[in-house]
Each structure stands twice: as C-alpha cells, then as structure tokens.
Scaffold this active site. Structure first.
Site, PDB file in Angstrom:
ATOM      1  N   HIS A 126       0.820  -1.220   0.000  1.00 54.63           N
ATOM      2  CA  HIS A 126       0.000   0.000   0.000  1.00 54.63           C
ATOM      3  C   HIS A 126       0.853   1.269   0.000  1.00 54.63           C
ATOM      4  CE1 HIS A 126       0.358  -0.284   4.539  1.00 54.63           C
ATOM      5  NE2 HIS A 126       0.482   1.021   4.388  1.00 54.63           N
ATOM      6  N   ASP A 128       0.080  -7.689   1.204  1.00 52.16           N
ATOM      7  CA  ASP A 128       0.393  -6.264   1.369  1.00 52.16           C
ATOM      8  C   ASP A 128       1.904  -6.055   1.479  1.00 52.16           C
ATOM      9  OD1 ASP A 128      -0.067  -3.519   1.550  1.00 52.16           O
ATOM     10  OD2 ASP A 128      -0.176  -3.557   3.745  1.00 52.16           O
ATOM     11  N   SER A 140       4.742   2.475   8.077  1.00 51.18           N
ATOM     12  CA  SER A 140       4.378   1.362   7.192  1.00 51.18           C
ATOM     13  C   SER A 140       5.569   0.955   6.340  1.00 51.18           C
ATOM     14  CB  SER A 140       3.216   1.767   6.287  1.00 51.18           C
ATOM     15  OG  SER A 140       2.026   1.852   7.009  1.00 51.18           O
TER      16      SER A 140
END
Length: 459
Positions: free
Chosen positions: A103, A133, A209
C-alpha cells in the site's frame, strides 16, 4: 509488647524480603551501568530506508508528509495533481533488495529511496503482492554492499520478547521505538488475506508502514504495517507482517517470474468450535474441520477426507482456519508438507505434495452479447487458479467478473457465482452461452453471493 499475630507476619515476610534482596546486584561495570538498545539500533537502523512515491491523483500530500524536508527536496510546491506517499522500507540483502508494504507504493509512477546516510536512489518495482500487502523493490548502488537485516524465523518469537520498531513516522525522520511482542498470530481484518500478525506495543505511527520490527539479535522479525487507533496516533496496538510471510514474497517459486505462486490445499473447512471439539473428542477447540475436499486435488491425493481436523502443518500447530491459510502461504510450491490431523479419536500424519492452484478449466473470460438477463455481463469459468486470485473458496462453475454500468435485469453483482438459470444447472461459460438464446422471460437465477445462496428474478 508484640502481638503474636504480628510476629507471625514478620516471620513469614522477613525471609522473603531477604531472598529478594539477595537477587539485587549493584552495577559495577560500564556495560552494566549503560544497559542500552544502542548496539542493536546501530546494526539495524542503516538498513531501514525512507520510501517516497509519485502518482497521478486528485489528492495532494498530507500535511505530515509536506513538513518532511526530504519531501520538499523531491517535489516542488504546487504539484497538487501529483499524489505523494511517504513510508518506510527495509534492505534485506547487500545488493539493494528492499521490502516494504504494497500500500506504500500502490499506483506509484516513480519510487525514490533515501538511505539512512541521506543518499537517494530511484527504485524499480520487482514484485507487488496485494494478498500479503508486501512489495519488493530494487536499487542499484553501483556494486557497493549495502547494510541489510537478515530475516529472523518469526516462529522463534514469544509473547513478551522485546522488539524495536524502526521507521519514518509522520515524515519527521528515522525513529526508533521499543516495546514487547503483545500477541502472535493475531487475526486482523482488512490488512491482508492471511490475517496472522505480530502484535506489539512499540509505537507505530503513520509513515512507519513498511519499516522494520527488529528482535534484539538484530534480525528482521516483521514488517510494520498497521496500527489500531481511533485518532490516528499510536495507542500501543500495532501490527507487523511476520518474517516467514516476507520470505515467501522474496523467494517466489522457480519459473513464476513476477508472479507469486502459493500452494493449493484443495479443501475447505472452518475453525473448530468448543462444541465441535467436544463432539470430536478433542481436548480443546483447535484446528480446521474439513467440510469439502476437491476431487483429485492435493488434499484428496494425501488422503484428507471431510470430517478430518487439521491440527498442525510441518509440526507447527494451527489454531484455526486462518492459521491453516497462513501456514500454506509460507510454504514453497513443489515441496512436501506434513499435515497433522485428528481422525476418529486419534492423531495421524499425512504427506501432502504442494502444487500451485491449476488453471483447469481455462477461465475463458467472455462478455455476453446475447440480449437478455446477462447482456453486457463479463463471466468466466472458475478454476482453482482463478478462485485463488478472487479469494473465493469455490473452484468450479461460472463467476461474474463485471456488470454493465446500468446493471442487469437480474441485479447481478461482480463476484456472484451462477448455479442455475431457469432451472438449468450452469457448469461452464460454454453452456451458459448455448442456453441464453433459448430462454424467454421471466428469468430465474440461483447464485451464491458472499457465501449465501440467493434466488434472483427478472423480466
């Protein structure tokens, strides 16, 4: 005068206090006085990078990203038509291979990597996997060996282990936070398909992230991915993708190219409940109870039958259906795994050959042009391979891939699985195409949608 009851208390407490005092040691060396995570950070931090992306978008960068000086170096003010993403990544070998979250780089037109020493490199996307992901990037440092983090076996982690989270939260620059492993195998919806995460109370914030969750031996235990928060900041509940799943993305099956092939079980089931465990004679509710086995699939060839319970895979316990799915995702296609099962009141072992889901029958993607209830609808033959791509347990029949903007007479939706039409079972796309010109309204269809069987009608 000392009361007898008080004497008793003192007699009981004083030896305990004395024993506790005996275990306390005054620090006498520099190393003991300066206990610190600094040696681990010195080893790990240079392998954690910043990831910047550019992609056409109607939305500009967030305020937190715009405050980052590196952002202002890369992207001129006023580029409101360009969306910018800021995240973290981890070098996992000395040749410039980087792992980050999918992402973070999704829809990126270009990707820029900034090392901890502030050097900047353009990155190529090697592999992107929405199901985990995770994404793999590559930079070219001109043959220079780069600092990197070796992968830890995430099965070696225990709840209570100390871990460090390293990343670039809110665009402020590289930051290290510490905490413990709060839980393992935590099921969390909406992040990836495998719902098995390391939970930690190390502070993880936006921008972390793709960063590293590091064990105290200086290895990569996981990729920081998400946080639980009502206000957007860390509240001590963060989630990381385990390194075992990271390894499966770094080492795709031979001959698969950019695709990531994962083993196909060829069976479906559900998590064992407390009631089911009692009926089955299990000491505790654990594992996946098999409901259906695909004929000639790997599970059938191994001897698995409905009513069996999968308790472990390669001697690693699986608590539920998600655990089975996760363990299979970490295994390589072409190998053989050992299923530990419960059958008829006893444990048994079965050997299962790990194959990729086959494209049988061919999907035959077709847009229906026959006037009637399917006009403009795009359909395909389900196969194990297509079912795996679409994340559905059904592996045979006809599935709706797309519907025209104006909808259809039968109010079909993408993802609907067609079971029969006007009382005629539909086995494949060819049969549907043959049947449609012969039908007249009213139309009646039976479909499966989100696990429910529905009957639709239209004129």
């Amino acid at each position: 005068m000392i009361r007898p009851s008080l004497v008793l208390v003192l007699i009981l407490v004083l030896p305990i206090a004395a024993r506790a005092a005996d275990t306390r040691v005054v620090p006498v060396t520099v190393q003991q006085v300066q206990l610190s995570y600094a040696p681990v950070v010195r080893k790990a931090a240079p392998a954690v990078v910043n990831v910047y992306t550019r992609a056409l978008s109607d939305v500009g960068a967030s305020a937190a990203v715009r405050r980052d000086p590196a952002y202002r170096r890369f992207f001129a003010p006023g580029e409101d038509r360009l969306g910018h993403s800021l995240g973290s990544g981890v070098l996992v070998d000395p040749n410039g291979t980087i792992v980050t979250n999918q992402h973070v780089i999704q829809d990126a037109g270009s990707i820029v990597i900034v090392l901890s020493d502030r050097r900047e490199f353009d990155a190529d996307l090697v592999r992107s996997d929405e199901r985990t992901d995770l994404a793999v990037l590559k930079i070219n440092a001109g043959g220079e060996a780069l600092p990197y983090l070796p992968l830890k076996d995430s099965d070696d982690l225990e709840v209570g282990d100390i871990v460090l989270a390293i990343g670039n939260p809110f665009g402020v620059g590289q930051t290290v936070t510490s905490g413990i492993v709060s839980a393992l195998g935590r099921a969390v919806d909406g992040i990836n398909d495998y719902r098995s995460f390391i939970q930690t109370d190390a502070a993880i914030n936006p921008g972390n992230s793709g960063g590293a969750l590091v064990s105290l031996d200086g290895k990569l235990a996981g990729i920081n991915t998400a946080l639980y928060s009502e206000g957007g900041g860390s509240v001590g509940i963060g989630f990381a993708i385990p390194s075992d799943l990271v390894h499966s993305v770094l080492a795709p099956s031979e001959g698969s190219g950019h695709r990531i092939l994962r083993p196909w079980l060829g069976a479906s089931g559900h998590t064992v409940t407390a009631g089911a465990a009692r009926k089955l004679g299990l000491s505790r509710p654990s594992g996946m109870l098999i409901d259906d086995v695909v004929r000639s699939g790997p599970a059938a060839e191994a001897g698995l039958v409905p009513g069996d319970v999968i308790l472990s895979i390669d001697h690693k316990p699986v608590a539920d259906e998600d655990g089975v799915r996760y363990r299979f995702a970490t295994l390589p296609v072409g190998a053989t795994a050992k299923l530990g099962i419960w059958r008829a009141g006893e444990e048994r072992d079965l050997d299962i050959h790990l194959i990729a889901p086959p494209e049988t029958p061919p999907r035959k993607v077709t847009q229906i042009r026959t006037t009637g209830p399917f006009l403009g609808v795009t359909v395909a033959n389900l196969s194990p391979a297509l079912a795996d791509e679409l994340h559905t347990d059904e592996v045979t029949g006809v599935i709706v891939l797309d519907v025209p903007r104006g909808g259809t007479h039968l109010r079909l939706l993408a993802g609907d699985e067609l079971l029969n039409l006007n009382g005629q079972p539909i086995a494949d796309v060819g049969q549907l195409q043959t049947l449609l010109p012969r039908l007249a309204p009213p139309w009646r269809a039976t479909i499966r949608r989100d696990g429910r069987t529905l009957r639709l009608a239209g004129n």
